[in-house]
Write a protein that holds these residues in place. Structure first.
Motif, PDB file in Angstrom:
ATOM      1  N   TRP A   1     -26.850   8.107 -17.926  1.00 17.85           N
ATOM      2  CA  TRP A   1     -27.829   8.807 -18.754  1.00 17.85           C
ATOM      3  C   TRP A   1     -27.360   8.869 -20.201  1.00 17.85           C
ATOM      4  CZ3 TRP A   1     -32.599  10.122 -19.241  1.00 17.85           C
ATOM      5  CH2 TRP A   1     -32.961  11.097 -20.145  1.00 17.85           C
ATOM      6  N   ARG A   2     -26.069   9.158 -20.358  1.00 18.29           N
ATOM      7  CA  ARG A   2     -25.532   9.235 -21.713  1.00 18.29           C
ATOM      8  C   ARG A   2     -25.639   7.869 -22.398  1.00 18.29           C
ATOM      9  NH1 ARG A   2     -20.701  12.491 -20.776  1.00 18.29           N
ATOM     10  NH2 ARG A   2     -19.466  10.698 -21.436  1.00 18.29           N
ATOM     11  N   ALA A   3     -25.369   6.809 -21.609  1.00 18.33           N
ATOM     12  CA  ALA A   3     -25.437   5.469 -22.185  1.00 18.33           C
ATOM     13  C   ALA A   3     -26.864   5.124 -22.597  1.00 18.33           C
ATOM     14  CB  ALA A   3     -24.927   4.447 -21.174  1.00 18.33           C
ATOM     15  N   ALA A   4     -27.820   5.554 -21.763  1.00 17.06           N
ATOM     16  CA  ALA A   4     -29.213   5.171 -22.020  1.00 17.06           C
ATOM     17  C   ALA A   4     -29.784   5.883 -23.231  1.00 17.06           C
ATOM     18  CB  ALA A   4     -30.058   5.474 -20.782  1.00 17.06           C
ATOM     19  N   THR A   5     -29.179   7.025 -23.565  1.00 18.56           N
ATOM     20  CA  THR A   5     -29.760   7.776 -24.682  1.00 18.56           C
ATOM     21  C   THR A   5     -29.008   7.545 -25.989  1.00 18.56           C
ATOM     22  OG1 THR A   5     -28.474   9.653 -23.903  1.00 18.56           O
ATOM     23  CG2 THR A   5     -30.786   9.600 -23.277  1.00 18.56           C
ATOM     24  N   ILE A   6     -28.193   6.486 -26.015  1.00 20.05           N
ATOM     25  CA  ILE A   6     -27.471   6.165 -27.254  1.00 20.05           C
ATOM     26  C   ILE A   6     -28.479   5.863 -28.368  1.00 20.05           C
ATOM     27  CG2 ILE A   6     -26.146   4.289 -28.334  1.00 20.05           C
ATOM     28  CD1 ILE A   6     -24.473   4.163 -25.834  1.00 20.05           C
ATOM     29  N   ASP A   7     -28.146   6.314 -29.530  1.00 23.55           N
ATOM     30  CA  ASP A   7     -29.011   6.027 -30.676  1.00 23.55           C
ATOM     31  C   ASP A   7     -28.660   4.639 -31.208  1.00 23.55           C
ATOM     32  OD1 ASP A   7     -30.574   6.075 -32.891  1.00 23.55           O
ATOM     33  OD2 ASP A   7     -29.123   7.248 -34.082  1.00 23.55           O
ATOM     34  N   PRO A   8     -29.592   3.684 -31.134  1.00 18.97           N
ATOM     35  CA  PRO A   8     -29.262   2.300 -31.498  1.00 18.97           C
ATOM     36  C   PRO A   8     -28.825   2.186 -32.952  1.00 18.97           C
ATOM     37  CG  PRO A   8     -31.628   2.575 -31.208  1.00 18.97           C
ATOM     38  CD  PRO A   8     -30.990   3.840 -30.729  1.00 18.97           C
ATOM     39  N   ASP A   9     -29.430   2.961 -33.758  1.00 19.78           N
ATOM     40  CA  ASP A   9     -29.156   2.877 -35.177  1.00 19.78           C
ATOM     41  C   ASP A   9     -27.684   3.144 -35.472  1.00 19.78           C
ATOM     42  OD1 ASP A   9     -30.060   2.628 -37.848  1.00 19.78           O
ATOM     43  OD2 ASP A   9     -29.667   4.805 -38.056  1.00 19.78           O
ATOM     44  N   SER A  10     -27.167   4.276 -34.891  1.00 21.79           N
ATOM     45  CA  SER A  10     -25.780   4.657 -35.178  1.00 21.79           C
ATOM     46  C   SER A  10     -24.818   3.634 -34.583  1.00 21.79           C
ATOM     47  CB  SER A  10     -25.489   6.047 -34.607  1.00 21.79           C
ATOM     48  OG  SER A  10     -25.524   5.996 -33.196  1.00 21.79           O
ATOM     49  N   VAL A  11     -25.162   3.056 -33.404  1.00 23.48           N
ATOM     50  CA  VAL A  11     -24.257   2.092 -32.788  1.00 23.48           C
ATOM     51  C   VAL A  11     -24.154   0.840 -33.639  1.00 23.48           C
ATOM     52  CG1 VAL A  11     -23.860   0.657 -30.774  1.00 23.48           C
ATOM     53  CG2 VAL A  11     -24.770   2.951 -30.500  1.00 23.48           C
ATOM     54  N   MET A  12     -25.295   0.337 -34.068  1.00 19.10           N
ATOM     55  CA  MET A  12     -25.278  -0.931 -34.785  1.00 19.10           C
ATOM     56  C   MET A  12     -24.680  -0.789 -36.180  1.00 19.10           C
ATOM     57  SD  MET A  12     -28.473  -3.167 -33.486  1.00 19.10           S
ATOM     58  CE  MET A  12     -29.779  -2.003 -33.432  1.00 19.10           C
ATOM     59  N   ARG A  13     -24.716   0.424 -36.696  1.00 17.30           N
ATOM     60  CA  ARG A  13     -24.131   0.656 -38.014  1.00 17.30           C
ATOM     61  C   ARG A  13     -22.607   0.608 -37.967  1.00 17.30           C
ATOM     62  NH1 ARG A  13     -27.807   2.276 -41.908  1.00 17.30           N
ATOM     63  NH2 ARG A  13     -29.444   3.356 -40.782  1.00 17.30           N
TER      64      ARG A  13
END
Lengths: 159, 97, 377
Positions: C364-376
């Motif tokens: 669940w935690r993985a699925a709710t990752i914010d893509p923006d912050s990860v890719m930055r």
């Protein structure tokens, strides 16, 4: 009315030999597909409880317990059978202690014991009165009856 | 078209499940050879009047647990450590009849 | 429907590819997981098989065994007791039983010496396969025994009991009554115990009660009690091993949680990209579900099938070693290959569900990752 007739007949049949012991009488074993006409269960599954009416033509009607056998004898048409007195050659039950076939009309039946048959409360048959008495003591039986003393009311109390 | 991973996985898992199902069914059906074996063994048990399995033969109470005294594994006193390692697997009480 | 199927198939594809990319981590997880299932399944199959065997074989045991107690210990019973027991109503036959133990000092083994109902002729014996193996004898050979009078007793092996009977007979030595009495200087007029047959099975408990009333120094043992004893023994045994299994399971769950919770930077980026190209949270959850399911299903199948081979084809070498004690003679037996749906269900619930639960929160935690912050990053 039918019951009274039956009782009278059984009584007249059995009175002369009531004083002697219930002779061991052969009880043929039922086939695997044989069903009790009263409750519809397979009789061969409960060999220790087999009770039977032997007809004069040699055919045998099996029940899985004395209770069902007596219900059948009291009211054959209710179970889709006609069983005139003239057709009955003998009644066979299994002695509780020896598990051997004995003559049902001269056997002793214990009422109210804590031993249950396949259909619940049962009348437990014995060849000898002394055995019936001992069983009654061991298993909290209430009463020793002969076949003719079992009324439909008593049978109804066994449900 | 090359086989997809999902399909390979599906086929392998399905065959594993089928195998398991077959093993369950194999054990549940009637088995005449097994029935024969049981009849022979039960005859031996009856004729020799055996009461126990010959699993652990080192002590009376492990060879014949059904014939032993209730306290047999704890002979010396109730908290005595058992002499035999297999006694560890012995239940300290006998079930009520 | 086909659309849904196709979608799941595609997601499964991605899940398998993603598992493959972290081959080392997932393979080690699979091995540990499979071993856990294997251990639990082995214990379950083995103890259920033994329990079943004990119940079936002991259904042929004597209905009632009557022992005499002396100062609370098992003692020899006078054969005269048999007469008294025979007069109890409902009793069929009463037979004295002669049995005991012979310690073979040379090999350090215990034999169970018994006189069967149809004993071999005097001077001859029938032995269990375990004794034959230990003493390396065949039918026709002579076996020497040292009697309690320190006299040599030579008995000829008439027959060796079949290998299939190992579980009840491995240490059995069947002989004639005269030889039994000679071997042990066994007094006449007494027996080890009495076996009683009761015609009507419903009456066994009453007969047992009457025996104790009439002979207060005796202890009747019902066949049901014998079967119950074995059921209890194997439950206890299986229970002990299951406690160990529980510890292993717990360790595994912690392991699985750790693996699932510690998302690597690479995994986070992967999820971020998937979201970036339009995957929704639900899709990521489905992806994580398939990753978990493919691991747990594979481990479950591998573990149970291996346990089946271990217990039923290889005679459970790993378990047998832990169960064995100090004896010299052990039965060499093969359990009937039999597993049932109930056992598999219990195993499934015990192993797959804890794993699924342990990986639920991390997914669940993985699925709710914010893509923006990860890719930055």
């Amino acid at each position: 009315m039918r019951f009274v007739l039956l009782a009278l007949l059984l009584f007249s049949l059995t009175t002369p030999c009531r004083t002697i012991l219930a002779a061991s009488a052969p009880l043929p074993s039922p086939g695997p597909r044989e069903k009790c006409p009263v409750c519809g269960m397979f009789v061969a599954k409960f060999p220790d409880w087999t009770a039977a009416v032997v007809r004069t033509d040699g055919s045998v009607l099996y029940c899985d317990g004395v209770k069902d056998l007596l219900r059948l004898l009291h009211e054959p048409p209710r179970y889709g059978l006609s069983l005139p007195q003239a057709d009955i050659a003998g009644i066979r039950v299994k002695d509780y202690y020896s598990l051997e076939g004995i003559d049902g009309s001269s056997a002793f039946y214990v009422l109210g014991s804590d031993i249950l048959g396949p259909m619940g409360k049962e009348l437990i048959p014995f060849a000898r009165r002394a055995e019936a008495m001992e069983f009654m003591r061991d298993h909290k039986g209430r009463q020793i009856l002969s076949l003719t003393e079992v009324t439909p009311a008593i049978l109804a109390s066994l449900d | 078209m090359p086989l997809r991973r999902a399909d390979i996985f599906g086929v392998l898992t399905a065959s594993g499940l089928l195998l398991l199902l077959a093993l369950v069914l194999r054990g549940s059906g009637p088995d005449p050879a097994e029935a024969d074996r049981l009849t022979r063994l039960q005859r031996l048990v009856t004729e020799a009047q055996l009461t126990d399995l010959a699993l652990l033969t080192e002590a009376r109470y492990t060879r014949h647990p059904t014939q032993a005294d209730h306290f047999a594994p704890f002979q010396d006193h109730p908290l005595a450590l058992d002499h035999f390692p297999s006694g560890m697997f012995w239940s300290p009480r006998r079930p009520a009849p | 429907m086909t659309g849904w199927c196709e979608r799941q198939r595609n997601i499964l594809d991605v899940a398998l590819a993603s598992l493959r990319r972290r081959r080392g981590k997932n393979l080690s997880l699979l091995v540990v997981y499979s071993l856990t299932v294997f251990l639990g399944a082995s214990v379950m199959f083995y103890s259920a098989g033994l329990k079943r065997e004990a119940r079936l074989l002991l259904s042929a045991a004597p209905e009632l065994v009557v022992q005499r107690l002396s100062a609370g210990r098992h003692d020899l019973i006078p054969v005269a007791y048999a007469e008294g027991i025979r007069t109890i109503r409902g009793v069929g036959t009463v037979a004295p039983r002669l049995w005991g133990y012979y310690y073979d000092a040379v090999y350090g083994a215990n034999y169970t010496v018994q006189v069967p109902t149809l004993p071999p002729p005097a001077g001859e014996i029938v032995i269990g396969p375990g004794i034959a193996r230990l003493r390396k004898v065949a039918a026709g050979d002579l076996l020497p025994f040292l009697s309690y009078r320190r006299e040599d007793l030579l008995l000829q092996v008439r027959e060796i009991l079949p290998a299939e009977s190992e579980l009840v007979s491995t240490d059995l030595l069947l002989l004639a009554e005269a030889d039994f009495r000679a071997l042990f200087s066994f007094p006449s007029g007494v027996a080890t115990d009495l076996t009683v047959t009761v015609r009507n099975p419903q009456e066994v408990a009453t007969v047992a009660r009457k025996i104790v009333e009439r002979f207060p120094d005796t202890r009747p043992i019902l066949r049901e009690e014998m079967q119950a004893t074995y059921a209890a023994v194997f439950d206890w045994r299986g229970g002990l091993l299951l406690v160990l299994f529980g510890v292993v399971l717990l360790a595994f769950i912690i392991f699985a949680w750790d693996k699932a919770a510690g998302l690597s930077a690479e995994e986070r980026r992967e999820i971020g990209i998937l979201k970036g190209i339009g995957w929704e949270t639900g899709d990521i959850l489905t992806l994580k579900f398939w990753e978990g399911t493919s691991i747990s299903l594979t481990a479950f199948l591998l573990g149970t099938l291996l346990a089946y081979v271990h217990v039923f084809l290889l005679q459970a070498p790993l378990l047998a070693a832990t169960l064995k004690g100090w004896a010299v003679l052990y039965p060499d037996f093969r359990l009937v290959s039999r597993i049932d749906a109930f056992q598999l269900t219990v195993l499934f619930v015990l192993t797959v569900i804890p794993y699924t639960v342990a990986t639920l929160v991390p997914s669940w935690r993985a699925a709710t990752i914010d893509p923006d912050s990860v890719m930055r990053d």
